[in-house]
Design a protein around this motif. Structure first.
Motif, PDB file in Angstrom:
ATOM      1  N   SER A  26      -6.572  25.245  29.444  1.00 55.35           N
ATOM      2  CA  SER A  26      -7.573  25.484  30.484  1.00 55.35           C
ATOM      3  C   SER A  26      -8.373  24.055  31.357  1.00 55.35           C
ATOM      4  O   SER A  26      -8.776  23.808  30.020  1.00 55.35           O
ATOM      5  CB  SER A  26      -8.673  26.695  30.694  1.00 55.35           C
ATOM      6  N   TRP A  27      -7.574  23.286  31.525  1.00 59.16           N
ATOM      7  CA  TRP A  27      -8.025  22.139  32.010  1.00 59.16           C
ATOM      8  C   TRP A  27      -9.460  21.584  31.912  1.00 59.16           C
ATOM      9  O   TRP A  27      -9.836  20.624  31.472  1.00 59.16           O
ATOM     10  CB  TRP A  27      -7.046  21.142  33.411  1.00 59.16           C
ATOM     11  N   GLY A  28     -10.518  22.587  32.561  1.00 61.03           N
ATOM     12  CA  GLY A  28     -11.869  22.764  32.529  1.00 61.03           C
ATOM     13  C   GLY A  28     -12.712  23.238  31.877  1.00 61.03           C
ATOM     14  O   GLY A  28     -13.872  22.920  31.486  1.00 61.03           O
ATOM     15  N   HIS A  29     -11.615  23.377  29.990  1.00 59.67           N
ATOM     16  CA  HIS A  29     -12.566  23.915  29.091  1.00 59.67           C
ATOM     17  C   HIS A  29     -12.329  22.607  27.933  1.00 59.67           C
ATOM     18  O   HIS A  29     -10.881  22.364  27.609  1.00 59.67           O
ATOM     19  CB  HIS A  29     -11.208  25.278  28.701  1.00 59.67           C
ATOM     20  N   HIS A  30     -13.544  21.940  27.024  1.00 60.37           N
ATOM     21  CA  HIS A  30     -13.275  21.121  26.489  1.00 60.37           C
ATOM     22  C   HIS A  30     -12.693  21.232  25.533  1.00 60.37           C
ATOM     23  O   HIS A  30     -11.696  20.075  24.918  1.00 60.37           O
ATOM     24  CB  HIS A  30     -14.903  20.590  25.887  1.00 60.37           C
ATOM     25  N   GLY A  31     -12.193  23.103  25.387  1.00 56.86           N
ATOM     26  CA  GLY A  31     -11.123  23.078  22.978  1.00 56.86           C
ATOM     27  C   GLY A  31     -10.129  23.185  23.644  1.00 56.86           C
ATOM     28  O   GLY A  31      -9.098  23.241  22.722  1.00 56.86           O
TER      29      GLY A  31
END
Length: 157
Positions: A26-31
């Protein structure tokens, strides 16, 4: 451009393999974003652990990389150190997050094309092209085996 370190090359390829195998992305999840995928391979931290460390400072990976200071040792800085220790620069981290390094894009199979930062397949292609580009830059010491020496001498004659 990143230092062509064998550990970095292997990590880029391992991250691409994990994506092909269906790891959460997920590009929007830092991890679990582009940098998060590489960090999971390099640090062996889970996406949740990376997210926790990233949330110790405000911003996206591109901003975090620009302000990275290896001296203070805060959790996010330890994550950045893991990437810089294997040859990445803050600029490389920015390009990885946005799939934007022109040199890597020109090394894609089939030639240059723009990639979308939030598409799994595009990240896989970018990671592989980046690894290949770095691999081609590794300078190996001259071979000492006699067969190779003989072949080189024969080609000169």
């Amino acid at each position: 451009m990143a230092y062509p370190h064998p550990t970095l090359i292997a990590a880029l390829r391992a991250a691409a393999d994990r994506l092909r195998e269906g790891v959460y992305y997920s590009w929007g999840h830092h991890g679990a974003c582009n940098c998060g995928q590489l960090l999971q391979v390099v640090t062996h931290f889970s996406k949740e652990e990376i997210l926790t460390g990233a949330h110790t400072v405000p911003g996206e990976w591109t901003e975090i990389a620009a302000e990275y200071c290896p001296v203070t040792g805060t959790p996010v800085e330890l994550l950045m150190k893991a990437l810089t220790d294997i040859g990445m620069t803050p600029t490389d981290i920015h390009h990885l997050e946005y799939l934007s390094d022109r040199e890597v894009l020109e090394a894609l199979p089939g030639g240059f094309r723009w990639l979308k930062r939030n598409r799994r397949e595009d990240l896989e292609a970018y990671l592989e092209a980046f690894a290949g580009l770095l691999e081609n830059r590794i300078v190996l010491p001259p071979a000492k085996n006699t067969a190779r020496k003989a072949a080189v001498l024969a080609s000169v004659e």
